[in-house]
Design a protein around this motif. Structure first.
Motif, short mmCIF file in Angstrom:
data_model
loop_
_atom_site.label_atom_id
_atom_site.label_comp_id
_atom_site.label_asym_id
_atom_site.label_seq_id
_atom_site.Cartn_x
_atom_site.Cartn_y
_atom_site.Cartn_z
N MET A 81 0.84 -1.19 0.00
CA MET A 81 0.00 0.00 0.00
C MET A 81 0.87 1.24 0.00
O MET A 81 2.01 1.21 0.46
N GLU A 82 0.30 2.34 -0.52
CA GLU A 82 0.93 3.65 -0.40
C GLU A 82 0.07 4.47 0.56
O GLU A 82 -1.08 4.79 0.26
N VAL A 83 0.64 4.79 1.71
CA VAL A 83 -0.07 5.54 2.75
C VAL A 83 0.52 6.95 2.80
O VAL A 83 1.69 7.12 3.14
N THR A 84 -0.29 7.94 2.46
CA THR A 84 0.15 9.33 2.46
C THR A 84 -0.26 9.98 3.78
O THR A 84 -1.44 9.94 4.15
N LEU A 85 0.71 10.55 4.46
CA LEU A 85 0.43 11.25 5.72
C LEU A 85 0.21 12.74 5.44
O LEU A 85 0.60 13.27 4.40
N HIS A 86 -0.41 13.40 6.39
CA HIS A 86 -0.63 14.84 6.28
C HIS A 86 0.72 15.56 6.21
O HIS A 86 1.69 15.16 6.87
N PRO A 87 0.83 16.63 5.40
CA PRO A 87 2.11 17.33 5.26
C PRO A 87 2.71 17.84 6.57
O PRO A 87 3.93 18.06 6.64
N SER A 88 1.91 18.03 7.59
CA SER A 88 2.44 18.54 8.86
C SER A 88 3.22 17.50 9.64
O SER A 88 3.81 17.82 10.67
#
Length: 691
Positions: free
Chosen positions: A1-8
């Protein structure tokens, strides 16, 4: 999977380790992506509505367990608040997409089958053979040819050459552990930008010994012509497995070796004395010109040499012919960065002659392996006068982050109006004009070897690297094109002090605990403004699979103008704060280092292996000023161990117009903390080149 986190949540302290463990997932790698988040969670108004860099984590886990979790997630209530908080940081979850297939060139338009380079996630904890063997079985089902003997591992990535029918490329993407599928790179041909400029002229080679024969230097290139006549300084070696010599490659190797030994030649002027002897390793042969996978073979030859021998300096003026990719690392970059991470070797790498290619597509950016963090990427200038500019053919930055400032600097590489004059014939020797980053890189290595050869004190590789960057004369507005600036090939410009200035070099092993304080030797009695230029450099281990968190080490640098006093107590809300350390002043920060649209995260510059900046302070505000340097470590984007042998160096220059004898005053006021560097016996002090 590709899990994108919030930019902060880019910093290593936000890595969702607890959530990953709770779901039984494995970390495979990471990269950066720019997203506009659904919600702004910080007070920075400029973030709202703008794309910001965010971490994408590659994770693997049991499919049945994930399906079960997805059905129960609406009623999921973890016991640990940290896990719940980590779940809130997720911006999106996707499966790997078709964008893993990189754009194809027109190179194989006439072929039904295409040589491709596959990059697979292949972490140690899952067993190095499991992914590879499963992928091999998958390729057999697609009738795709491959050679497991050419598979190479770098960190958690495996690189494998395949030959696939054009209509099967999309099918190859169905393998879930596949990270990248790209056209097999060709090696940049051994032709310079132009073969010759102007008429040739005879050259008389001196018979003087090298200044420092104890230095060990290697050039990896195309070999030398028969009866090259440089035997006094050059040992020609053939790498294991290399084919028969190729004339064009030998001509290239001769010009590259000439650049290192003698610098740019001048008609009617005596040839300069070599600073060191050199092993010239021929790594290119006739079989490579007909191979689809010569890049794999040549890298293997270079790696075999570097893992069996130690060199103080190496130069590579060849490499894969494609521009750097922010998302993924070339096997050339990954392997060489790993080999050079011990900080024993200064490596100069030609950044490429693709500077005039399509900018909108990024094809003008530096080429691997010059994007490495443990290497010096060298671009080319069009002249070595005060009106120098980047040569139009010289590749541009930025590099990946970390490794943003690429090229590191430019050196003279020649132009039509001012060609680089190098040896072009043997017996008798003759020179002609040429141009290319291939010749700027060994010229930069010559400067580094000259600095090492000048002094009796052994300068470490990080110190030499720091000094070269430190003395590069550049402009922040052109950093993307010329890095830290133009590197003079005049040794006097690198090792001598002008009036009103003093150069200081610190080199240290970082302790595994605590911090190091480096005092700036500002003598008493100065008036007016004091200019401080500081350049830090270190070598470190890398995580090739984590493009966004590539370096495993960083430096937290605090500049303290006055270390003799503590700030007064103050209130933060209702709480009284009593400072225990002297006040710090900003010196290095992401704001003055990164372009705002690239990777301006609060801690980004901390993970760069080279930092350089000039700052001006009032003399009255400086009282035993110092840099406090702490060692920060990470692995795969979260907390990691500290290496016990990480070397770093600081090149420092202090200037003040009220003290013409500043150098002498610095020596006297420093007590025994500093010692003047002593030239070798018999080495003449070089003159400064006119500016």
């Amino acid at each position: 999977m590709e899990v994108t986190l919030h930019p902060s949540y880019l910093a290593k302290s936000y890595y969702p380790a607890g959530l990953i463990d709770a779901l039984g997932l494995h970390h495979l790698g990471s990269r950066a992506v720019h997203v506009i988040p659904d919600k702004v969670v910080t007070a920075k108004a400029e973030e709202s509505g703008k794309a910001q860099p965010a971490p994408v984590l590659y994770l693997a886990g049991d499919a049945d367990r994930l399906i079960e979790f997805s059905r129960a997630v609406a009623n999921w209530s973890p016991r640990d608040e940290n896990i719940e908080d980590a779940f809130r940081r997720i911006e999106s979850v996707t499966v790997p997409g078709r964008n893993r297939l990189k754009a194809l060139s027109s190179r194989f338009d006439g072929r039904d089958t295409i040589p491709m380079e596959v990059v697979l996630h292949n972490p140690d904890e899952l067993g190095n053979s499991e992914v590879i063997l499963t992928f091999a079985e998958f390729l057999r089902s697609l009738d795709v040819r491959f050679d497991l003997n050419r598979q190479r591992q770098s960190g958690g990535l495996a690189f494998l050459p395949i030959v696939a029918p054009r209509e099967r490329l999309d099918d190859v993407l169905d393998f879930s552990f596949l990270r990248v599928l790209r056209e097999a790179p060709r090696i940049v041909p051994f032709d310079p930008v132009v073969r010759s400029v102007g008429r040739g002229f005879p050259v008389t080679i001196s018979t003087e010994e090298a200044v420092a024969p104890d230095l060990s230097v290697a050039i990896f290139d195309g070999g030398l012509p028969v009866s090259h006549g440089l035997d006094q300084w050059v040992t020609l070696r053939d790498a294991a497995g290399v084919g028969a010599a190729v004339a064009s490659a030998q001509a290239h190797g001769l010009a590259v070796t000439s650049s290192f030994l003698f610098g740019p030649l001048s008609q009617g002027q005596p040839v300069q004395k070599p600073y060191a002897n050199v092993d010239h390793w021929r790594v290119y042969g006739d079989t490579d010109s007909t191979s689809d996978f010569e890049a794999f073979d040549i890298l293997d030859r270079i790696e075999a040499v570097l893992t069996s021998r130690r060199y103080d300096f190496i130069n590579i003026s060849l490499g894969p012919d494609y521009a750097v990719d922010d998302d993924d690392v070339s096997p050339w970059t990954a392997r060489l960065d790993q080999i050079l991470s011990n900080g024993e070797t200064v490596a100069t790498i030609a950044c490429g002659n693709n500077g005039e290619r399509d900018r909108l597509k990024g094809l003008h950016r530096v080429q691997p392996p010059s994007d490495g963090v443990n290497m010096l990427a060298v671009g080319a200038s069009d002249s070595f006068g005060s009106d120098w500019k980047r040569a139009s053919y010289s590749a541009c930055g930025p590099g990946r982050s970390p490794g943003y400032v690429k090229p590191d600097f430019v050196a003279f590489g020649g132009s039509h109006s001012s060609p680089f004059l190098a040896l072009s014939a043997v017996q008798p020797h003759a020179a002609s004009g040429t141009m290319g980053t291939s010749f700027a890189a060994p010229l930069a290595m010559r400067s580094g070897a000259g600095v090492r050869a000048q002094f009796t004190e052994p300068l470490w590789a990080p110190a030499v690297k720091a000094l070269l960057v430190h003395h590069a004369n550049g402009d922040e507005t052109t950093r993307r094109e010329t890095g830290w600036g133009f590197l003079s090939h005049g040794l006097g410009d690198l090792v001598l002090c002008d009036d009103y200035e003093a150069h200081i070099v610190y080199q240290r092993l970082m302790p595994t605990t605590g911090a190091v304080r480096l005092y700036l030797p500002v003598p008493d009695g100065l008036t007016g403004m004091v200019e401080i230029k500081a350049t830090f450099s270190f070598f470190c281990e890398v995580d090739p699979e984590d493009a966004i968190n590539y370096t495993r080490a960083g430096l937290d640098i605090q500049f303290r103008p006055d270390t003799t006093s503590l700030p007064a107590p103050y209130y933060k809300g209702a709480k009284l704060i009593t400072p225990t350390v002297p006040a710090s002043d900003s010196f290095f920060s992401a704001k003055n280092f990164y372009a705002t649209e690239h990777m301006q995260r609060d801690d980004a510059q901390k993970w760069e292996t080279t930092l350089s900046r000039t700052k001006t302070k009032r003399a009255s505000s400086l009282n035993q000023p110092a840099f406090d340097v702490s060692y920060v470590a990470r692995e795969h984007g979260h907390g990691g161990r500290r290496s016990a042998n990480m070397k770093f160096a600081l090149a420092l220059t202090i200037r003040n117009r009220s003290a013409k004898d500043l150098y002498d005053r610095v020596i006297v006021s420093s007590g025994n903390r500093l010692q003047a560097m002593r030239p070798r016996v018999g080495v003449q002090v070089p003159i400064r080149l006119p500016r």
